[in-house]
Write an enzyme that holds these catalytic residues in place. Structure first.
Site, short mmCIF file in Angstrom:
data_model
loop_
_atom_site.label_atom_id
_atom_site.label_comp_id
_atom_site.label_asym_id
_atom_site.label_seq_id
_atom_site.Cartn_x
_atom_site.Cartn_y
_atom_site.Cartn_z
NE ARG A 49 -3.37 0.02 2.68
CZ ARG A 49 -4.74 -0.09 2.22
NH1 ARG A 49 -5.32 1.04 1.90
NH2 ARG A 49 -5.55 -1.09 2.55
CB SER A 63 -14.12 2.47 14.08
OG SER A 63 -14.52 1.32 14.48
N GLY A 68 -12.70 -0.25 20.13
CA GLY A 68 -11.66 -1.37 20.09
C GLY A 68 -11.27 -1.69 18.64
CD GLN A 71 -9.47 -7.99 10.07
OE1 GLN A 71 -10.14 -7.10 9.41
NE2 GLN A 71 -8.98 -8.79 9.06
N GLY A 87 -2.20 -5.32 8.46
CA GLY A 87 -2.95 -4.41 9.24
C GLY A 87 -2.46 -3.10 9.41
CD GLU A 88 1.75 0.27 7.81
OE1 GLU A 88 2.47 1.23 8.30
OE2 GLU A 88 2.25 -0.91 8.14
CG ASN A 123 -2.13 -4.41 1.91
OD1 ASN A 123 -2.40 -3.30 2.10
ND2 ASN A 123 -1.26 -5.05 2.42
NE ARG A 126 -7.43 -2.52 4.07
CZ ARG A 126 -8.12 -3.04 5.12
NH1 ARG A 126 -7.62 -3.84 5.75
NH2 ARG A 126 -8.98 -2.06 5.71
#
Length: 294
Positions: A49, A63, A68, A71, A87-88, A123, A126
Site C-alpha cells: 500500500r 471506530s 477497540g 480485527q 494490518g498497517e 492488501n 481490501r
C-alpha cells in the site's frame, strides 16, 4: 506508571469470542493469538500500500477509540520482536491514538516470499485499495514470485480476466495512473482509454475527461471516433465515349496543345491549356473566324 498506560479498553475477551478463536486456530489457538506491544512491531518491508485515505483513517481511529480493534493485525516473530504481515492501517491508527498494545495473530512465516505473498494478497483484497495499487500488487506477485496470471487469480479468488484487466491499467501513461489512484477518474474511464493505442491521444482524452467531468460513455464515444477509419473520397470514374475522345484528339491537332473535354448531363466544358501570352494569342488566331478581329 501502569495506570497511565493506554490499552484497548474493552479487552480481548470482549472483542473476540472464545468460540471464533477456537474455530479459527483449533486447540493451538491460544499460542498464536495475543496482545503485542506496539513498540516491538516493525513495519512490513513488503508493504504494497502506497497511499492512505485520510478520511478513512480518521473514521478507523474513531471506530477503534469507541469499540477497540475488532480485527486483530497479523504478525510474525522475528529478531526478538515482531514484523507486521497485515494490518498497517490498524497499527497506524492505534499508534496515533496512543495505545501501547494491540491484539495480533502470530503466524509462522519462514521465508520472505511467503511474507510478500501474504502481504500482497491481504492488501489486494481490501475494498478501499485503489485500482492501480491492486494492479501493482498483481504485477509484483507475477514478477517477484514468478506466478502466472492464472495462479494469481486462484490465490486472490478472482477470475483470470479480472486480473488481466487490472494489469492492463499499468500500460496507461503515469499521469493517467496517478489520476486513477486519486479517484479523479474511475476504472471504467481508464479501461475506455485503453481502447486508444496512442499515448498522446490517451492523454488528450484524459485531460478533457477531468476538466469537463465526462462520463464513461462520453469517453467511449471519443475513443470510437478516434478509432473510426477515415472516410475515403469516392471518385466516380466516368469513361469517355469514343466520340469525346476523338473530339479531344482533333482539337489537340488543330490547336497544338493539350485539350480535355468534360461531358456533363447537359453540355459540358472544354479545357484548353496554354503556357504563355504568345501561345494564347496563337490559339485565339486559330479559333478566330476569318474577317473578325478581337
Amino acid at each position: 506508571m501502569a495506570a497511565k498506560t493506554k490499552r484497548l479498553g474493552r479487552g480481548l475477551g470482549a472483542l473476540i469470542s472464545d468460540e471464533s478463536d477456537d474455530e479459527f486456530f483449533g486447540d493451538e489457538g491460544a499460542k498464536q493469538f495475543r496482545e503485542v506491544e506496539i513498540h516491538s512491531i516493525r513495519p512490513n518491508p513488503f508493504q504494497p500500500r502506497e497511499e492512505y485515505n485520510t478520511k478513512l483513517m480518521e473514521e478507523l481511529k474513531n471506530s477503534i477509540a469507541e469499540k477497540g480493534v475488532i480485527q486483530p493485525i497479523t504478525v510474525r516473530e522475528k529478531d526478538r520482536g515482531y514484523e507486521l504481515i497485515a494490518g498497517e492501517r490498524r497499527l497506524r491508527a492505534v499508534r496515533e491514538l496512543g495505545y501501547d498494545r494491540i491484539p495480533a495473530f502470530i503466524m509462522e512465516v519462514e521465508t520472505d516470499d511467503e511474507m510478500l505473498e501474504l502481504a500482497l494478497i491481504e492488501n489486494i483484497q481490501r475494498e478501499d485499495l485503489n485500482p492501480i495499487d491492486v494492479a501493482r500488487g498483481y504485477h509484483r506477485l507475477i514478477e517477484e514470485l514468478h506466478l502466472t496470471q492464472e495462479q494469481v487469480a486462484q490465490k486472490v479468488g478472482k477470475e483470470r480476466s479480472t486480473v488481466t484487466n487490472f494489469l492492463r491499467l499499468l500500460k496507461l501513461p503515469p499521469e493517467i495512473q496517478e489520476s486513477l489512484r486519486k479517484a479523479e477518474i474511475s476504472m471504467g474511464h481508464a479501461r475506455a482509454l485503453l481502447g486508444v493505442e496512442n499515448a498522446g491521444r490517451q492523454l488528450e482524452i484524459w485531460e478533457k475527461t477531468v476538466q469537463k467531468k465526462l462520463s464513461v460513455r462520453d469517453v467511449e464515444a471519443h475513443v470510437r471516433k478516434i478509432n473510426q477509419p477515415p472516410k475515403r473520397k469516392v471518385t466516380i470514374s466516368r469513361e469517355k465515349s469514343p466520340y469525346i475522345e476523338a473530339a479531344e484528339e482533333k482539337l489537340r491537332e488543330v490547336l497544338a496543345t493539350k485539350v480535355k473535354i468534360y461531358p456533363q448531363k447537359k453540355g459540358g466544358k472544354i479545357e484548353i491549356e496554354y503556357y504563355s501570352k504568345e501561345e494564347l494569342e496563337r490559339i485565339l488566331e486559330i479559333l478566330q473566324p476569318p474577317g473578325n478581329d478581337y
